[in-house]
Each structure stands twice: as C-alpha cells, then as structure tokens.
Write a protein that holds these residues in place. Structure first.
Motif, PDB file in Angstrom:
ATOM      1  N   GLY A   1      -7.209  -7.485  -2.930  1.00 11.60           N
ATOM      2  CA  GLY A   1      -6.031  -6.904  -2.923  1.00 11.60           C
ATOM      3  C   GLY A   1      -6.251  -5.715  -2.108  1.00 11.60           C
ATOM      4  O   GLY A   1      -7.245  -5.110  -1.885  1.00 11.60           O
ATOM      5  N   PHE A   2      -5.146  -5.229  -1.245  1.00  8.73           N
ATOM      6  CA  PHE A   2      -5.226  -4.223  -0.578  1.00  8.73           C
ATOM      7  C   PHE A   2      -4.099  -3.100  -0.759  1.00  8.73           C
ATOM      8  O   PHE A   2      -2.902  -3.550  -0.910  1.00  8.73           O
ATOM      9  CB  PHE A   2      -4.926  -4.328   0.992  1.00  8.73           C
ATOM     10  N   THR A   3      -4.353  -1.918  -1.373  1.00  5.57           N
ATOM     11  CA  THR A   3      -3.530  -0.870  -1.588  1.00  5.57           C
ATOM     12  C   THR A   3      -3.592   0.031  -0.459  1.00  5.57           C
ATOM     13  O   THR A   3      -4.521   0.721  -0.249  1.00  5.57           O
ATOM     14  CB  THR A   3      -3.458  -0.444  -2.934  1.00  5.57           C
ATOM     15  N   PRO A   4      -2.460   0.498  -0.064  1.00  9.21           N
ATOM     16  CA  PRO A   4      -2.116   1.668   1.127  1.00  9.21           C
ATOM     17  C   PRO A   4      -2.118   2.953   0.518  1.00  9.21           C
ATOM     18  O   PRO A   4      -2.234   4.213   1.118  1.00  9.21           O
ATOM     19  CB  PRO A   4      -1.007   1.360   2.171  1.00  9.21           C
ATOM     20  N   ASP A   5      -1.822   3.102  -0.805  1.00  8.93           N
ATOM     21  CA  ASP A   5      -1.800   4.416  -1.425  1.00  8.93           C
ATOM     22  C   ASP A   5      -2.647   4.544  -2.932  1.00  8.93           C
ATOM     23  O   ASP A   5      -2.289   5.499  -3.534  1.00  8.93           O
ATOM     24  CB  ASP A   5      -0.323   4.754  -1.733  1.00  8.93           C
ATOM     25  N   ALA A   6      -3.458   3.691  -3.223  1.00 11.40           N
ATOM     26  CA  ALA A   6      -4.101   3.742  -4.465  1.00 11.40           C
ATOM     27  C   ALA A   6      -3.160   3.659  -5.693  1.00 11.40           C
ATOM     28  O   ALA A   6      -3.489   4.056  -6.604  1.00 11.40           O
ATOM     29  CB  ALA A   6      -5.048   5.093  -4.738  1.00 11.40           C
ATOM     30  N   ARG A   7      -1.914   2.929  -5.374  1.00 10.07           N
ATOM     31  CA  ARG A   7      -0.927   3.071  -6.339  1.00 10.07           C
ATOM     32  C   ARG A   7      -0.408   1.433  -6.741  1.00 10.07           C
ATOM     33  O   ARG A   7      -0.161   1.184  -7.827  1.00 10.07           O
ATOM     34  CB  ARG A   7       0.400   3.943  -6.052  1.00 10.07           C
ATOM     35  N   VAL A   8      -0.129   0.723  -5.581  1.00  7.77           N
ATOM     36  CA  VAL A   8       0.507  -0.548  -5.680  1.00  7.77           C
ATOM     37  C   VAL A   8      -0.378  -1.435  -4.618  1.00  7.77           C
ATOM     38  O   VAL A   8      -0.441  -0.924  -3.418  1.00  7.77           O
ATOM     39  CB  VAL A   8       1.971  -0.341  -5.741  1.00  7.77           C
TER      40      VAL A   8
END
Length: 247
Positions: free
Chosen positions: A132-139
């Motif tokens: 998984g990759f999240t660009p904002d540590a939220r979603v």
C-alpha cells in the motif's frame, strides 16, 4: 530482572491525539516536568547532564534503556511521579532533545504525527502479501494484494520432509518475485517516498529489504496483521499506531 513496565498499550492515531491533548493540560508550579526525545539507539545518559539524570529513578532509566524501538521514544517524566511514561511513535525521531519546564513539550511529536508523509507499507506473509502507498499518511492511494500458492509446513521427517521443504522454499521464492514485481511498479510511479514500513514474516522481510533501493528509509515493525482478514484502513491504522509504556 524484576523490573517490569506497569503497563503497555497500543494507541491508534486518533487515541494518540487525545492522549497528547491531556498531557498538554498538565502543569507544574516549578520546573518539574521532563520531556526527552530519544532517537533509536540513544540513551538518556548520552544527551543529558548528570545532575538532571540523577533525578530520574534508576529503575526507570533501566526500563527506558531496555526499549528497543526502531523509531525511538519520547519520555514524559514528572519528578513527583504523577506521570512517568514513554511513547514509541510510528515514525522515527530525527534528533535528540530534552526540556525541563512547567509543562511537557508535545509540539514536536504533534508536528511529526500531523505531517503528510509519503509512506510505502508492505505486509509480508508467505502466499499472501499486501502493498500500500499513502501520499499523506491518512489514506491509501495504491493498495494491492499479492497471492500465491505456498505449501503449508511439513511435520514429518526424513527425505519426504526435505523434499517438501525444498518445494515450499521454491513457492516462497516465487511469491517474493511476485511481490518485487508489484513493488517495482509502485516505486516507478512514486519516486518520492519518505518511509518504507515492513511487517510480517521475518524471512520475507529480509528478502524484500535486499531488493529495495538503498536510498529509502526502512522501518521494520512487529505485527500480527493478517491481510486476508484486514481492510486497508485497518492496516494503515495499525501500522501508524504508537506504543505507550508506563514506567
């Protein structure tokens, strides 16, 4: 050998925010509240004066030295012992610092927890892994489940077991190749990554670490996440949780 933590608990990102809010409300009339930010591998004795260090009970210093957090810890210590605990945050503490005052210094931790870090998360198990990759540590912006057929462990002995284990190792190697193939696609599309978090089987973590670009900052986290039973949001919440240790 008899020293033990009074308690250990896991705090979700939301629970950590509530916890820090309560810490901010705590005040002392004199400079009795100590806050220490310790990066991984750093001890109190390396950054603090002996005069201040002596005010921290020896047993508490010993417990703190025992903590093996890859991300470091933040100590909140009241010299009157109303609050004596440490937090291991989900992401690394960059540099050591400490403060003695009439309140706890939580701003640095709050700032770190609120940043929009670009994070790559891999939950690695033989036969079933998650990227998984999240660009904002939220979603999650990208999430992928990689499945392969991997034989269960063999309990019998002799030649049959050796042959079975060899076939199992081949299955695992094939699964690792599939994970790396998917990983390369994610890295190609997202070249700017702040952290890579690895969790799961020790053997697979070792194999994947060897194939990651050397310039990436990697964090290993112990976790019992089973990807087939856990949604993406729950994986992100679990991986980005903190650990609270009562001294």
């Amino acid at each position: 050998g008899k020293l033990k933590f009074r308690g250990i608990e896991t705090l979700s990102p939301q629970a950590v925010q509530a916890y820090l809010s309560r810490l901010k409300s705590f005040h002392a009339p004199a400079d009795d509240l100590l806050t220490v930010y310790l990066p991984s591998g750093t001890r109190l004795s390396e950054i603090m004066s002996e005069k201040i260090l002596e005010r921290v009970e020896e047993g508490n210093r010993t417990l703190l030295d025992r903590l093996e957090s890859e991300t470091g810890v933040v100590l909140f210590y009241d010299f009157h012992r109303m609050i004596c605990e440490a937090i291991a945050p989900p992401l690394p503490i960059a540099s050591p610092t400490w403060q003695l005052g009439d309140n706890f210094e939580v701003a640095l931790l709050e700032e770190s927890l609120s940043k929009d870090y670009r994070i790559l998360i891999l939950i690695l198990h033989a036969g079933e892994s998650f990227i998984g990759f999240t660009p904002d540590a939220r979603v999650f912006d990208i999430r992928e489940l990689i499945r392969s057929s991997v034989k269960e462990k063999h309990s019998k002995g002799g030649f049959s077991q050796r042959r079975f284990e060899r076939l199992r190792e081949e299955d695992i190697a094939h699964h690792v190749d599939k994970v790396v193939e998917a990983l390369d696609r994610v890295l190609e599309e997202n070249r700017s990554i702040d952290f890579v978090i690895l969790s799961g089987d020790f053997q697979l973590i070792g194999e994947i670490r060897k194939r990651l670009p050397l310039n990436l900052e990697v964090i290993e986290k112990p976790s019992d996440i089973r990807v087939e039973k856990t949604g993406g949001e729950e994986i992100l919440r679990t991986v980005l949780s903190s650990r609270r240790y009562l001294l």
